[in-house]
Each structure stands twice: as C-alpha cells, then as structure tokens.
Design a protein around this motif. Structure first.
Motif, PDB file in Angstrom:
ATOM      1  N   PRO A  43       0.805  43.463  96.975  1.00 31.41           N
ATOM      2  CA  PRO A  43       2.173  42.937  96.961  1.00 31.41           C
ATOM      3  C   PRO A  43       3.018  43.565  95.862  1.00 31.41           C
ATOM      4  N   LYS A  44       4.297  43.729  96.174  1.00 31.91           N
ATOM      5  CA  LYS A  44       5.272  44.196  95.185  1.00 31.91           C
ATOM      6  C   LYS A  44       5.986  42.969  94.635  1.00 31.91           C
ATOM      7  N   VAL A  45       5.664  42.625  93.393  1.00 26.27           N
ATOM      8  CA  VAL A  45       6.235  41.427  92.763  1.00 26.27           C
ATOM      9  C   VAL A  45       7.610  41.771  92.223  1.00 26.27           C
ATOM     10  N   ASP A  46       8.591  40.980  92.660  1.00 24.06           N
ATOM     11  CA  ASP A  46       9.977  41.183  92.255  1.00 24.06           C
ATOM     12  C   ASP A  46      10.514  39.887  91.639  1.00 24.06           C
ATOM     13  N   ALA A  47       9.733  39.316  90.728  1.00 28.77           N
ATOM     14  CA  ALA A  47      10.147  38.069  90.072  1.00 28.77           C
ATOM     15  C   ALA A  47      11.164  38.401  88.985  1.00 28.77           C
ATOM     16  N   PRO A  48      12.145  37.533  88.824  1.00 33.19           N
ATOM     17  CA  PRO A  48      13.142  37.794  87.788  1.00 33.19           C
ATOM     18  C   PRO A  48      12.544  37.628  86.384  1.00 33.19           C
TER      19      PRO A  48
ATOM     20  N   GLY B  30       3.938  37.442  88.245  1.00 31.18           N
ATOM     21  CA  GLY B  30       5.308  36.953  88.400  1.00 31.18           C
ATOM     22  C   GLY B  30       5.632  35.790  87.480  1.00 31.18           C
ATOM     23  N   LEU B  31       4.686  34.884  87.297  1.00 27.55           N
ATOM     24  CA  LEU B  31       4.915  33.743  86.398  1.00 27.55           C
ATOM     25  C   LEU B  31       5.008  34.205  84.948  1.00 27.55           C
ATOM     26  N   GLN B  32       4.183  35.155  84.565  1.00 24.83           N
ATOM     27  CA  GLN B  32       4.236  35.665  83.196  1.00 24.83           C
ATOM     28  C   GLN B  32       5.572  36.345  82.908  1.00 24.83           C
ATOM     29  N   LYS B  33       6.152  37.017  83.914  1.00 26.94           N
ATOM     30  CA  LYS B  33       7.474  37.623  83.738  1.00 26.94           C
ATOM     31  C   LYS B  33       8.531  36.559  83.470  1.00 26.94           C
ATOM     32  N   GLN B  34       8.236  35.329  83.889  1.00 25.16           N
ATOM     33  CA  GLN B  34       9.194  34.236  83.707  1.00 25.16           C
ATOM     34  C   GLN B  34       8.837  33.346  82.521  1.00 25.16           C
ATOM     35  N   GLY B  35       7.915  33.819  81.695  1.00 20.32           N
ATOM     36  CA  GLY B  35       7.631  33.117  80.449  1.00 20.32           C
ATOM     37  C   GLY B  35       6.515  32.090  80.495  1.00 20.32           C
ATOM     38  N   PHE B  36       5.758  31.992  81.567  1.00 17.65           N
ATOM     39  CA  PHE B  36       4.654  31.037  81.646  1.00 17.65           C
ATOM     40  C   PHE B  36       3.385  31.646  81.062  1.00 17.65           C
ATOM     41  N   ALA B  37       2.564  30.798  80.450  1.00 11.44           N
ATOM     42  CA  ALA B  37       1.211  31.185  80.045  1.00 11.44           C
ATOM     43  C   ALA B  37       0.301  30.660  81.158  1.00 11.44           C
ATOM     44  N   THR B  38      -0.457  31.539  81.782  1.00 11.90           N
ATOM     45  CA  THR B  38      -1.136  31.169  83.031  1.00 11.90           C
ATOM     46  C   THR B  38      -2.618  30.844  82.881  1.00 11.90           C
ATOM     47  N   ASN B  39      -3.028  30.426  81.704  1.00 10.86           N
ATOM     48  CA  ASN B  39      -4.409  29.975  81.540  1.00 10.86           C
ATOM     49  C   ASN B  39      -4.422  28.485  81.227  1.00 10.86           C
ATOM     50  N   GLY B  40      -3.536  27.772  81.902  1.00 13.32           N
ATOM     51  CA  GLY B  40      -3.282  26.369  81.588  1.00 13.32           C
ATOM     52  C   GLY B  40      -4.268  25.388  82.191  1.00 13.32           C
ATOM     53  N   PRO B  41      -4.038  24.119  81.941  1.00 10.49           N
ATOM     54  CA  PRO B  41      -4.916  23.048  82.401  1.00 10.49           C
ATOM     55  C   PRO B  41      -4.607  22.617  83.836  1.00 10.49           C
ATOM     56  N   LEU B  42      -5.527  21.876  84.422  1.00 13.09           N
ATOM     57  CA  LEU B  42      -5.337  21.344  85.776  1.00 13.09           C
ATOM     58  C   LEU B  42      -4.139  20.418  85.866  1.00 13.09           C
ATOM     59  N   GLU B  43      -3.748  19.815  84.757  1.00 10.21           N
ATOM     60  CA  GLU B  43      -2.650  18.841  84.768  1.00 10.21           C
ATOM     61  C   GLU B  43      -1.301  19.482  85.085  1.00 10.21           C
TER      62      GLU B  43
END
Length: 189
Positions: A30-35, A87-100
C-alpha cells in the motif's frame, strides 16, 4: 492459405490462454498518504488487524470463475498493520500502546471478479475495511472504508496490472481510514 492462418491463430490463442491462467500471487504494497500532523500528540495506541474475509483467495483470473485462483503474497494483516502504523506515526501517535486505546482494523473483503460481456469483460476489484476505535470496553467510533476499481477489459490481466489494480484499492481504503478525522480524534482522546 486462409485455413492455415486460422489454424495458427487458434493454436496461439489456446497456448496463450493457458499461460493466462497460471497461478498468481498479488504483492500488497500500500501507498500510505496520511497527512503529516500532531493530532496524536504522542498518544499510546495499539493497532490490531484481523482478517475476517469469507475466503483467503481474491478470486480467479478468468471469466466466470474459470482459471487459477488469485492469492495474496505474504501475510495480509501484517502488511496492512505496518502501513497503518506508518500512517498513525505520521500523525503523531505512538503505536506500541495498551489495549485500552486501540485501533482495531477488520479486513472484511478483498474481491477480484472478472465478468464476461459481449465484446469485453468487466473487472471489479473491491477492498473493504472496518476501523474501530476501542477505549477500554467501549467502542465509541466505528466506520467502514472502501476501495474500488472497475474497468472494461478484453484480456486476462497479467501480474503487473493485477498488482497495480489491487494495490490501488487497498491504498484507497487504508488512506480513507487514516484521513478519517473522527477516528483520529477518538484515538487521540
């Protein structure tokens, strides 16, 4: 001489149609085009991708189900997860988060159908995802995302075309998910 030419053309058609129905695995890239944004503000978010398709194959390369099955090369959920995380990291998220605080993505359908017509066939490719924002035990936001490709074709598509078309629909759906502001706000809360 005309009968000879007709025979040559018929033999060539049979030989070439045999080649057209060889097994083929589509390589999903996939070509990720997240802002680029800061909406995530470092929020810890878990990404969970589940394959809930009714079958693991995409369809057949021939008309009306005739021909070899078209498959995916590799582990589709892991491929999508890597793209969504990017794509989430490009938007400032840290993606090793909890189930919550979780983004659950369900792959609902990836379908490749070639319908016959009088002069040409109609190629229909569809990819369907469901994105779910999960907060603890609650699911405050859910949305479906679709990628579609429709084209009249006169020949069975080769590997290069199939990779291009399938990746286009997968990219459409993933980018729709990543550009959904309501979903991103829900994950950022």
């Amino acid at each position: 001489m005309s009968l000879f030419r007709t025979a040559i053309v018929a033999i060539a058609a049979v030989v070439l149609s045999g080649c057209a129905f060889q097994k083929q695995a589509v390589r999903i890239e996939p070509k990720v085009d997240a802002p680029q944004s800061t909406i995530g503000s470092g929020k810890l978010t878990m990404v969970n991708v589940a394959d809930e398709r009714p079958r693991s194959t995409l369809g057949t390369r021939g008309v009306s189900g005739i021909g070899e099955q078209l498959t995916v090369d590799g582990d589709l959920p892991k491929i999508l997860e890597a793209s969504i995380v990017q794509g989430l990291q490009k938007q400032g998220f840290a993606t090793n988060g909890p189930l919550e605080n979780q983004l659950r993505v369900e792959i609902r359908n990836l379908d490749y159908v070639l319908n016959s017509g009088f002069w040409a066939g109609k190629l229909n490719i569809e990819f369907l995802l469901k994105g779910i924002c999960i907060k603890g035990n609650a699911r405050p936001y859910e949305q479906m995302y679709r990628g579609e490709y429709r084209k009249n074709v006169q020949i069975v598509q080769g590997a290069k075309s199939n990779n291009l078309f399938v990746n286009d629909v997968v990219s459409q759906a993933i980018n729709s998910l990543l550009k959904d502001e309501k979903l991103m706000r829900c994950l950022a809360e």
